[in-house]
Design a protein around this motif. Sequence first.
Motif: not given
Length: 254
Positions: A39, A208, A224, A248-249, A251-253
């Motif tokens: 992130p 990214h 992180d 968690s990271f 799953s968002k990207v």
Amino acid sequence: MTTPMVKAEGVHKSFGAAHILKGIDLEVAPREVFCLVGPSGSGKSTFLRCINHLEQINAGRLSVDGELVGYRQKGDKLYELKDSEVALQRRDIGMVFQRFNLFPHMTAIENVMEAPIQVKGEAKAVARARAEKLLDRVGLGDKTKNYPTQLSGGQQQRVAIARALAMEPKLMLFDEPTSALDPELVGDVLDVMRGLAEDGMTMIVVTHEMGFAREVGDALVFMDDGVVVESGHPRDVLGNPQQDRTKSFLSKVL
């Protein structure tokens, strides 16, 4: 044993009260494409800038090709190098930023020629011949006389890559090189980076672009809050993360 191209041992970096890097340990092998993901604010870009001493580390050791970066060791103490000595080290480390940082008053070819002439004292004819080859290599052989304002963001970033390569570095650092680009321009820049990887250039890429990391990367670190949370082969980390924070990271990207 092969000497690592980059070796970080317990690297810490603070800005005032903000502790950004909290003991980074990692190694990058020669010819490896090493991807850093995580992130915003996790310390990825700061670590990249420490590798060429654009930022001074507060503790630990950081070496490039077996040589301490920014410091000389005498006994058990480290002494900071003079600016001129650091500049000599930086000649071997190319860096490509999010923003292209081209000289606006120079054409594409003049941007690529400038450092070899000014830093290495290279003859203009030699620098021009290499610059032409490099611009051709990044797909801009027909844009040598264009100024940055006459180029798209993707084209400017490819000139920036050619400019970094003009110094014939042994290591290339990429700090989110596609994040400032329109989506349709990203592919051209990634294609250039794929070509460098195929040619065996050692690269550390803060990105990214998970598809690029999975396809081209040899190793991947998820950072992180200033620490390495998880590391491994990109396909393993991205496809089967072991740590909850990584899951968690991703799953968002993804």
